[in-house]
Design a protein around this motif. Structure first.
Motif, PDB file in Angstrom:
ATOM      1  N   SER A  64    -120.308  15.670  71.238  1.00 26.03           N
ATOM      2  CA  SER A  64    -120.273  17.129  71.197  1.00 26.03           C
ATOM      3  C   SER A  64    -121.167  17.675  72.288  1.00 26.03           C
ATOM      4  O   SER A  64    -122.215  17.098  72.599  1.00 26.03           O
ATOM      5  CB  SER A  64    -120.735  17.644  69.823  1.00 26.03           C
ATOM      6  N   SER A  65    -120.729  18.786  72.885  1.00 25.64           N
ATOM      7  CA  SER A  65    -121.469  19.363  74.014  1.00 25.64           C
ATOM      8  C   SER A  65    -121.848  20.797  73.700  1.00 25.64           C
ATOM      9  O   SER A  65    -121.028  21.572  73.200  1.00 25.64           O
ATOM     10  CB  SER A  65    -120.622  19.310  75.281  1.00 25.64           C
ATOM     11  N   ARG A  66    -123.115  21.131  73.996  1.00 22.87           N
ATOM     12  CA  ARG A  66    -123.614  22.489  73.807  1.00 22.87           C
ATOM     13  C   ARG A  66    -124.335  22.907  75.083  1.00 22.87           C
ATOM     14  O   ARG A  66    -125.420  22.422  75.368  1.00 22.87           O
ATOM     15  CB  ARG A  66    -124.577  22.560  72.620  1.00 22.87           C
ATOM     16  N   ARG A  67    -123.668  23.788  75.841  1.00 20.78           N
ATOM     17  CA  ARG A  67    -124.241  24.311  77.086  1.00 20.78           C
ATOM     18  C   ARG A  67    -124.658  23.193  78.034  1.00 20.78           C
ATOM     19  O   ARG A  67    -125.722  23.238  78.654  1.00 20.78           O
ATOM     20  CB  ARG A  67    -125.426  25.224  76.785  1.00 20.78           C
ATOM     21  N   GLY A  68    -123.840  22.184  78.126  1.00 18.26           N
ATOM     22  CA  GLY A  68    -124.092  21.106  79.073  1.00 18.26           C
ATOM     23  C   GLY A  68    -124.809  19.914  78.489  1.00 18.26           C
ATOM     24  O   GLY A  68    -124.735  18.810  79.041  1.00 18.26           O
ATOM     25  N   LEU A  69    -125.545  20.079  77.374  1.00 17.46           N
ATOM     26  CA  LEU A  69    -126.242  18.951  76.749  1.00 17.46           C
ATOM     27  C   LEU A  69    -125.271  18.259  75.805  1.00 17.46           C
ATOM     28  O   LEU A  69    -124.859  18.827  74.791  1.00 17.46           O
ATOM     29  CB  LEU A  69    -127.477  19.432  75.990  1.00 17.46           C
ATOM     30  N   THR A  70    -124.891  17.036  76.143  1.00 14.15           N
ATOM     31  CA  THR A  70    -123.903  16.284  75.382  1.00 14.15           C
ATOM     32  C   THR A  70    -124.597  15.256  74.503  1.00 14.15           C
ATOM     33  O   THR A  70    -125.472  14.526  74.954  1.00 14.15           O
ATOM     34  CB  THR A  70    -122.918  15.572  76.325  1.00 14.15           C
ATOM     35  N   ASP A  71    -124.195  15.239  73.241  1.00 15.39           N
ATOM     36  CA  ASP A  71    -124.765  14.332  72.242  1.00 15.39           C
ATOM     37  C   ASP A  71    -123.650  13.440  71.717  1.00 15.39           C
ATOM     38  O   ASP A  71    -122.633  13.940  71.227  1.00 15.39           O
ATOM     39  CB  ASP A  71    -125.389  15.150  71.109  1.00 15.39           C
ATOM     40  N   CYS A  72    -123.814  12.134  71.840  1.00 17.15           N
ATOM     41  CA  CYS A  72    -122.801  11.176  71.396  1.00 17.15           C
ATOM     42  C   CYS A  72    -123.357  10.271  70.304  1.00 17.15           C
ATOM     43  O   CYS A  72    -124.498   9.792  70.412  1.00 17.15           O
ATOM     44  CB  CYS A  72    -122.312  10.316  72.563  1.00 17.15           C
ATOM     45  N   GLU A  73    -122.545  10.053  69.263  1.00 25.34           N
ATOM     46  CA  GLU A  73    -122.886   9.150  68.173  1.00 25.34           C
ATOM     47  C   GLU A  73    -121.718   8.192  67.976  1.00 25.34           C
ATOM     48  O   GLU A  73    -120.555   8.599  68.030  1.00 25.34           O
ATOM     49  CB  GLU A  73    -123.142   9.926  66.876  1.00 25.34           C
ATOM     50  N   ALA A  74    -122.017   6.926  67.748  1.00 24.37           N
ATOM     51  CA  ALA A  74    -120.953   5.937  67.540  1.00 24.37           C
ATOM     52  C   ALA A  74    -121.453   4.794  66.670  1.00 24.37           C
ATOM     53  O   ALA A  74    -122.609   4.358  66.808  1.00 24.37           O
ATOM     54  CB  ALA A  74    -120.451   5.401  68.873  1.00 24.37           C
ATOM     55  N   THR A  91    -123.785  -1.974  64.782  1.00 25.64           N
ATOM     56  CA  THR A  91    -124.932  -1.138  65.149  1.00 25.64           C
ATOM     57  C   THR A  91    -124.508   0.308  65.298  1.00 25.64           C
ATOM     58  O   THR A  91    -123.309   0.610  65.465  1.00 25.64           O
ATOM     59  CB  THR A  91    -125.572  -1.627  66.469  1.00 25.64           C
ATOM     60  N   HIS A  92    -125.493   1.193  65.231  1.00 24.21           N
ATOM     61  CA  HIS A  92    -125.273   2.624  65.457  1.00 24.21           C
ATOM     62  C   HIS A  92    -125.836   2.983  66.823  1.00 24.21           C
ATOM     63  O   HIS A  92    -126.967   2.608  67.162  1.00 24.21           O
ATOM     64  CB  HIS A  92    -125.962   3.454  64.375  1.00 24.21           C
ATOM     65  N   ILE A  93    -125.084   3.735  67.598  1.00 28.07           N
ATOM     66  CA  ILE A  93    -125.485   4.112  68.957  1.00 28.07           C
ATOM     67  C   ILE A  93    -125.589   5.625  69.031  1.00 28.07           C
ATOM     68  O   ILE A  93    -124.676   6.344  68.617  1.00 28.07           O
ATOM     69  CB  ILE A  93    -124.468   3.597  69.998  1.00 28.07           C
ATOM     70  N   SER A  94    -126.710   6.106  69.543  1.00 24.59           N
ATOM     71  CA  SER A  94    -126.935   7.540  69.710  1.00 24.59           C
ATOM     72  C   SER A  94    -127.492   7.787  71.100  1.00 24.59           C
ATOM     73  O   SER A  94    -128.417   7.095  71.533  1.00 24.59           O
ATOM     74  CB  SER A  94    -127.916   8.057  68.645  1.00 24.59           C
ATOM     75  N   LEU A  95    -126.939   8.752  71.807  1.00 23.08           N
ATOM     76  CA  LEU A  95    -127.436   9.068  73.154  1.00 23.08           C
ATOM     77  C   LEU A  95    -127.162  10.524  73.483  1.00 23.08           C
ATOM     78  O   LEU A  95    -126.236  11.132  72.950  1.00 23.08           O
ATOM     79  CB  LEU A  95    -126.830   8.129  74.196  1.00 23.08           C
ATOM     80  N   ALA A  96    -127.972  11.073  74.355  1.00 23.37           N
ATOM     81  CA  ALA A  96    -127.828  12.467  74.787  1.00 23.37           C
ATOM     82  C   ALA A  96    -128.051  12.530  76.295  1.00 23.37           C
ATOM     83  O   ALA A  96    -128.919  11.843  76.835  1.00 23.37           O
ATOM     84  CB  ALA A  96    -128.826  13.367  74.057  1.00 23.37           C
ATOM     85  N   PHE A  97    -127.260  13.360  76.954  1.00 23.22           N
ATOM     86  CA  PHE A  97    -127.368  13.484  78.408  1.00 23.22           C
ATOM     87  C   PHE A  97    -126.837  14.843  78.824  1.00 23.22           C
ATOM     88  O   PHE A  97    -126.242  15.581  78.016  1.00 23.22           O
ATOM     89  CB  PHE A  97    -126.587  12.361  79.107  1.00 23.22           C
ATOM     90  N   LEU A  98    -127.027  15.181  80.083  1.00 25.52           N
ATOM     91  CA  LEU A  98    -126.578  16.456  80.630  1.00 25.52           C
ATOM     92  C   LEU A  98    -125.278  16.236  81.382  1.00 25.52           C
ATOM     93  O   LEU A  98    -125.226  15.422  82.312  1.00 25.52           O
ATOM     94  CB  LEU A  98    -127.643  17.033  81.567  1.00 25.52           C
ATOM     95  N   ASP A  99    -124.228  16.947  80.987  1.00 25.88           N
ATOM     96  CA  ASP A  99    -122.926  16.794  81.632  1.00 25.88           C
ATOM     97  C   ASP A  99    -122.120  18.064  81.407  1.00 25.88           C
ATOM     98  O   ASP A  99    -121.862  18.449  80.265  1.00 25.88           O
ATOM     99  CB  ASP A  99    -122.185  15.580  81.065  1.00 25.88           C
ATOM    100  N   PHE A 100    -121.724  18.727  82.488  1.00 28.66           N
ATOM    101  CA  PHE A 100    -120.950  19.959  82.388  1.00 28.66           C
ATOM    102  C   PHE A 100    -119.448  19.707  82.474  1.00 28.66           C
ATOM    103  O   PHE A 100    -118.658  20.650  82.397  1.00 28.66           O
ATOM    104  CB  PHE A 100    -121.366  20.939  83.501  1.00 28.66           C
ATOM    105  N   ALA A 101    -119.057  18.451  82.632  1.00 29.56           N
ATOM    106  CA  ALA A 101    -117.635  18.135  82.706  1.00 29.56           C
ATOM    107  C   ALA A 101    -117.009  18.226  81.317  1.00 29.56           C
ATOM    108  O   ALA A 101    -117.681  18.103  80.298  1.00 29.56           O
ATOM    109  CB  ALA A 101    -117.434  16.742  83.291  1.00 29.56           C
ATOM    110  N   SER A 102    -115.700  18.454  81.280  1.00 33.24           N
ATOM    111  CA  SER A 102    -114.974  18.521  80.016  1.00 33.24           C
ATOM    112  C   SER A 102    -113.996  17.353  79.941  1.00 33.24           C
ATOM    113  O   SER A 102    -113.668  16.723  80.943  1.00 33.24           O
ATOM    114  CB  SER A 102    -114.223  19.851  79.899  1.00 33.24           C
ATOM    115  N   GLY A 103    -113.523  17.076  78.740  1.00 30.84           N
ATOM    116  CA  GLY A 103    -112.578  15.987  78.559  1.00 30.84           C
ATOM    117  C   GLY A 103    -113.176  14.847  77.767  1.00 30.84           C
ATOM    118  O   GLY A 103    -114.358  14.852  77.409  1.00 30.84           O
ATOM    119  N   ASP A 104    -112.326  13.863  77.482  1.00 32.36           N
ATOM    120  CA  ASP A 104    -112.750  12.710  76.698  1.00 32.36           C
ATOM    121  C   ASP A 104    -113.424  11.672  77.581  1.00 32.36           C
ATOM    122  O   ASP A 104    -113.263  11.661  78.805  1.00 32.36           O
ATOM    123  CB  ASP A 104    -111.540  12.073  75.998  1.00 32.36           C
ATOM    124  N   TYR A 105    -114.182  10.789  76.933  1.00 29.61           N
ATOM    125  CA  TYR A 105    -114.830   9.677  77.624  1.00 29.61           C
ATOM    126  C   TYR A 105    -114.151   8.370  77.199  1.00 29.61           C
ATOM    127  O   TYR A 105    -113.932   8.135  76.005  1.00 29.61           O
ATOM    128  CB  TYR A 105    -116.321   9.602  77.261  1.00 29.61           C
TER     129      TYR A 105
END
Length: 376
Positions: free
Chosen positions: A72-82, A95-109
């Motif tokens: 999920s992305s909020r104003r460029g800050l993207t938070d991913c959980e898996a 295992t559980h993976i959690s990461l956050a990064f800055l990305d203004f691009a849209s679309g799936d990864y």
């Protein structure tokens, strides 16, 4: 102080009470900022350390499954959980993976699972490694804001306590002007912020003091016609102490106090001040114009540095895989990202594409079309 006449005895004088106050909302702010810094460290710190270890000897797996994953992305800050499960050399892991990064691009990864060849229990998604430098930068910025802010508040409180301890020692006083930066009224009390002056210009950081109910900071019109706070600077202290209207902050005899106040009021009346007018400083809010200009200047410098490094990377950098350049080019809006990839392709088209410029196969250049060149 040439602006105001305030004759004080030519002897060592003691300052009474605690003239320096801690930063406003000290305890609340320190607790909130510290909690946010600790929460961020718990949330992102282990994942960053894990992915750094994996990046030293990564191994991409084919036998794995994502039980649940979402970004999920909020104003460029993207938070991913898996949540992922995988097998390696006959052993199953989850295992559980959690990461956050800055990305203004849209679309799936589209991601792969990557483990550490040295420790197969350490696993992450390829997006975590692609964005590793981005994540570290975001983590560092927020830790600096939260942790650095808390430390700055604590340091301000330590300085205030040290100054209060030093102010107890008697010493000779010089009368000096100070500039009031703001007055914060809480019920009947006042918290006054002021600056030292050097040749009429503000000097050093803000100093805060507390006036109890019924007390007022001493204000005066100087020889230049400007309003000043009246303070004294002890010979053994670097920070001036703003005085109260009744001079109770100084250990004076009643006759010394009345003599000083009489000379002060007489001079102020000659300058057109109605008795009692200087006792109440005008309540000042923050200087929004100056704050906006300062913030705008910092933002402008950041934007110039950001785009300057991006242009250097796509037009002149000797390495297409510069980690900072890759992250900046990746977060650029679509047209700018495409243009940047075209410039990189013109110089490094015989090599694999860096992240942000790759096609669907994660190797070829997305801007090359049918003429894609791939490093063999």
């Amino acid at each position: 102080m040439s602006q105001v006449t305030l004759p004080l005895p030519s002897r060592s004088i003691e300052i009474t009470g605690r003239p320096f106050a801690m930063p406003a909302a000290f305890l609340f702010t320190v607790v909130i900022l510290s909690a946010m810094a600790i929460g961020l460290a718990i949330w992102q710190g282990p994942g960053l350390w894990r992915d750094w270890q994996i990046s030293q000897n990564p191994l991409t797996l084919d036998d794995w499954d994502m039980v649940e994953g979402e970004c999920s992305s909020r104003r460029g800050l993207t938070d991913c959980e898996a949540d992922v499960t995988y097998s390696y050399q006959g052993t199953s892991y989850g295992t559980h993976i959690s990461l956050a990064f800055l990305d203004f691009a849209s679309g799936d990864y589209l991601v792969d699972l990557v483990i550490s060849a040295d420790d197969p229990e350490l696993a992450t998604i390829s997006l975590g490694l692609d964005m590793l430098w981005n994540r570290m930068a975001v983590f560092a910025v927020f830790m600096l804001l939260f942790g650095g802010g808390a430390m700055a508040m604590i340091w301000g409180a330590i300085k205030a306590n040290q100054a209060n301890g030093a102010a107890k020692a008697p010493g000779r006083m010089d009368v000096v002007p100070v500039r009031i930066a703001g007055v914060d009224e809480k019920r009947a009390d006042k918290y006054v912020a002021y600056h030292r002056l050097d040749n009429g210009k503000r000097k050093g950081s803000i100093i805060r003091t507390h006036f109890r109910a019924g007390e007022q900071p001493m204000m005066a019109i100087g020889a230049d016609g400007g309003w000043y706070g009246v303070a004294v600077k002890p010979e053994h202290l670097s920070m001036p102490v703003i005085l109260d209207r009744g001079l109770t902050r100084l250990d004076l005899s009643e006759s010394e106090r009345q003599q000083a106040l009489a000379a002060f009021e007489a001079e102020q009346q000659r300058r057109g001040v109605v008795p009692g007018e200087a006792a109440k400083p005008k309540k000042q809010g923050p200087n929004w114009a100056r704050g906006l200009l300062a913030g705008g200047g910092v933002l402008l410098l950041a934007v110039v540095a950001f785009f300057g490094f991006w242009l250097y990377y796509v037009l002149a950098a000797p390495d297409a895989f510069d980690p900072v350049g890759i992250e900046i080019n990746n977060v650029m809006p679509g047209p700018l990202n495409t243009w940047g990839c075209e410039q990189l392709y013109a110089r490094f088209g015989d090599e694999s594409a860096p992240f942000g410029c790759v096609g669907d196969d994660y190797v070829s250049w997305k801007v090359a079309g049918e003429k894609t060149k791939v490093k063999s």
